[in-house]
Design a protein around this motif. Structure first.
Motif, PDB file in Angstrom:
ATOM      1  N   GLN A  39     -15.648  -0.924   1.984  1.00  0.00           N
ATOM      2  CA  GLN A  39     -14.541  -1.064   2.927  1.00  0.00           C
ATOM      3  C   GLN A  39     -14.336  -2.550   3.239  1.00  0.00           C
ATOM      4  O   GLN A  39     -15.283  -3.233   3.653  1.00  0.00           O
ATOM      5  N   SER A  40     -13.125  -3.013   3.050  1.00  0.00           N
ATOM      6  CA  SER A  40     -12.833  -4.431   3.255  1.00  0.00           C
ATOM      7  C   SER A  40     -13.071  -4.861   4.700  1.00  0.00           C
ATOM      8  O   SER A  40     -13.481  -5.997   4.956  1.00  0.00           O
ATOM      9  N   LEU A  58     -16.228 -10.915  -4.965  1.00  0.00           N
ATOM     10  CA  LEU A  58     -15.431 -10.130  -5.911  1.00  0.00           C
ATOM     11  C   LEU A  58     -14.648  -9.097  -5.112  1.00  0.00           C
ATOM     12  O   LEU A  58     -15.237  -8.287  -4.392  1.00  0.00           O
ATOM     13  N   LEU A  59     -13.316  -9.148  -5.226  1.00  0.00           N
ATOM     14  CA  LEU A  59     -12.458  -8.280  -4.424  1.00  0.00           C
ATOM     15  C   LEU A  59     -11.563  -7.406  -5.289  1.00  0.00           C
ATOM     16  O   LEU A  59     -10.920  -7.894  -6.218  1.00  0.00           O
ATOM     17  N   ASP A  60     -11.517  -6.125  -4.952  1.00  0.00           N
ATOM     18  CA  ASP A  60     -10.471  -5.263  -5.500  1.00  0.00           C
ATOM     19  C   ASP A  60      -9.194  -5.539  -4.700  1.00  0.00           C
ATOM     20  O   ASP A  60      -9.258  -5.868  -3.517  1.00  0.00           O
ATOM     21  N   ILE A  61      -8.039  -5.453  -5.334  1.00  0.00           N
ATOM     22  CA  ILE A  61      -6.784  -5.713  -4.623  1.00  0.00           C
ATOM     23  C   ILE A  61      -6.316  -4.478  -3.867  1.00  0.00           C
ATOM     24  O   ILE A  61      -5.967  -4.536  -2.687  1.00  0.00           O
ATOM     25  N   GLU A  62      -6.304  -3.334  -4.548  1.00  0.00           N
ATOM     26  CA  GLU A  62      -5.797  -2.098  -3.934  1.00  0.00           C
ATOM     27  C   GLU A  62      -6.914  -1.400  -3.171  1.00  0.00           C
ATOM     28  O   GLU A  62      -7.719  -0.666  -3.742  1.00  0.00           O
ATOM     29  N   MET A  63      -6.974  -1.637  -1.855  1.00  0.00           N
ATOM     30  CA  MET A  63      -7.965  -0.987  -1.007  1.00  0.00           C
ATOM     31  C   MET A  63      -7.283  -0.490   0.252  1.00  0.00           C
ATOM     32  O   MET A  63      -6.331  -1.111   0.735  1.00  0.00           O
ATOM     33  N   PRO A  64      -7.753   0.623   0.812  1.00  0.00           N
ATOM     34  CA  PRO A  64      -7.180   1.109   2.077  1.00  0.00           C
ATOM     35  C   PRO A  64      -7.532   0.160   3.217  1.00  0.00           C
ATOM     36  O   PRO A  64      -8.495  -0.589   3.141  1.00  0.00           O
ATOM     37  N   GLY A  65      -6.722   0.173   4.266  1.00  0.00           N
ATOM     38  CA  GLY A  65      -6.968  -0.720   5.391  1.00  0.00           C
ATOM     39  C   GLY A  65      -6.454  -2.114   5.056  1.00  0.00           C
ATOM     40  O   GLY A  65      -5.269  -2.316   4.818  1.00  0.00           O
ATOM     41  N   GLY A  68      -6.882  -6.339  -0.690  1.00  0.00           N
ATOM     42  CA  GLY A  68      -7.459  -7.549  -1.259  1.00  0.00           C
ATOM     43  C   GLY A  68      -6.542  -8.747  -1.144  1.00  0.00           C
ATOM     44  O   GLY A  68      -6.990  -9.880  -0.985  1.00  0.00           O
ATOM     45  N   MET A  69      -5.225  -8.518  -1.208  1.00  0.00           N
ATOM     46  CA  MET A  69      -4.267  -9.609  -1.112  1.00  0.00           C
ATOM     47  C   MET A  69      -4.254 -10.242   0.285  1.00  0.00           C
ATOM     48  O   MET A  69      -3.909 -11.404   0.446  1.00  0.00           O
ATOM     49  N   GLU A  70      -4.620  -9.454   1.293  1.00  0.00           N
ATOM     50  CA  GLU A  70      -4.645  -9.964   2.667  1.00  0.00           C
ATOM     51  C   GLU A  70      -5.955 -10.685   2.993  1.00  0.00           C
ATOM     52  O   GLU A  70      -6.003 -11.511   3.910  1.00  0.00           O
ATOM     53  N   MET A  71      -6.997 -10.386   2.246  1.00  0.00           N
ATOM     54  CA  MET A  71      -8.330 -10.871   2.583  1.00  0.00           C
ATOM     55  C   MET A  71      -8.528 -12.388   2.459  1.00  0.00           C
ATOM     56  O   MET A  71      -9.157 -12.999   3.335  1.00  0.00           O
ATOM     57  N   PRO A  72      -8.036 -13.034   1.380  1.00  0.00           N
ATOM     58  CA  PRO A  72      -8.344 -14.475   1.218  1.00  0.00           C
ATOM     59  C   PRO A  72      -7.972 -15.337   2.417  1.00  0.00           C
ATOM     60  O   PRO A  72      -8.774 -16.172   2.850  1.00  0.00           O
ATOM     61  N   ILE A  85     -12.894 -13.908  -6.684  1.00  0.00           N
ATOM     62  CA  ILE A  85     -12.443 -13.350  -7.956  1.00  0.00           C
ATOM     63  C   ILE A  85     -11.777 -12.009  -7.670  1.00  0.00           C
ATOM     64  O   ILE A  85     -12.397 -11.119  -7.081  1.00  0.00           O
ATOM     65  N   PHE A  86     -10.516 -11.877  -8.056  1.00  0.00           N
ATOM     66  CA  PHE A  86      -9.823 -10.597  -7.946  1.00  0.00           C
ATOM     67  C   PHE A  86     -10.158  -9.746  -9.168  1.00  0.00           C
ATOM     68  O   PHE A  86     -10.015 -10.192 -10.298  1.00  0.00           O
ATOM     69  N   VAL A  87     -10.581  -8.516  -8.918  1.00  0.00           N
ATOM     70  CA  VAL A  87     -10.843  -7.555  -9.991  1.00  0.00           C
ATOM     71  C   VAL A  87      -9.912  -6.375  -9.751  1.00  0.00           C
ATOM     72  O   VAL A  87     -10.042  -5.661  -8.757  1.00  0.00           O
TER      73      VAL A  87
END
Length: 239
Positions: A39-40, A58-65, A68-72, A85-87
């Motif tokens: 969970q992000s 290492l981050l997945d982009i498509e995550m609930p909540g 990944g695009m919002e995290m950086p 690193i986006f995976v």
């Protein structure tokens, strides 16, 4: 020891990424400490609570909540030097990943080949930046500045001004003396009055070195080709 976080909402993906990271770093003799998340928001909580420090995420982009695009942007305020690193299986995000200053973008359909290379490159860069310090010692003070934090050194009359993430520090030495004391391949002259840390250069455009802190320094015409050669040689040797 490289500290790594892996975040993906699928447990199988987390386990796969963890295996690949361990195997590839072990193959090049780099130690690592890995923490995994599904969970992000838990990853973000640990970082913002100062409970955890990471060199690489290492981050997945498509995550609930929180995606990944919002995290950086949320992470960089707490870990400004972290490599991300986006995976993902969504190739349409590649351009956005570049704009977010992501270290590398790895498509899931080429994971076994692309991920090890990206992780090894990031880990080598982390090791390269760690450990070395420049010491300024006078009768009244002693100051240690990590090499990785130095943006550039500027001639300032008979002194040299070292500009780092902590501010500006003056040393009563010539620029050449400081250069010889640094004795590290990442520091190069771009002009008679400037030494720059290659690691801090984002890009070179029209004879200007644009640094990670946003400053822009002129490269003299007589140095331009040599600067480009040294940058290529440096990254060729270390990545």
């Amino acid at each position: 020891m490289v500290k790594i976080a892996i975040c993906d909402d699928e447990e199988k993906s987390v386990a796969l990424h963890e295996r690949i990271v361990k195997e590839c770093l072990q193959s090049v003799g780099i130690g690592c400490e890995i923490t995994t998340y599904t969970q992000s928001r838990n990853l973000l909580y640990d970082i913002t609570d100062d409970a955890f420090f990471y060199d690489l995420i290492l981050l997945d982009i498509e995550m609930p909540g929180i995606s990944g695009m919002e995290m950086p942007q949320k992470i960089k305020g707490y870990l400004p030097n972290v490599r991300i690193i986006f995976v993902t299986s969504h190739t349409e995000y590649a351009i956005d990943a570049f704009e977010l200053s992501i270290f590398r973008y790895v498509p899931k359909n080429n994971l076994e080949i692309k991920l090890p290379a990206a992780v090894i490159d990031a880990a080598k860069l982390v090791e390269l930046e760690a450990g070395q310090e420049y010491t300024i010692q006078t009768a009244n003070r002693m100051e240690k500045i990590p090499y990785k934090d130095i943006f550039y050194i500027q001639r300032d009359g008979k002194n040299a001004s070292i500009v780092s993430s902590a501010g500006t520090s003056k040393v009563r030495k010539s620029l050449q003396q400081v250069f010889e004391e640094l004795d590290a391949p990442e520091f190069i002259f771009i002009d008679r009055g400037y030494i720059v840390n290659i690691i801090q250069i984002m890009k070179i455009n029209d004879g200007i070195a644009i640094l990670k802190n946003g400053e822009q320094l002129p490269i003299s015409r007589s140095h331009l080709q040599e600067v480009k050669r040294q940058i290529n040689q440096f990254w060729g040797a270390h990545i």
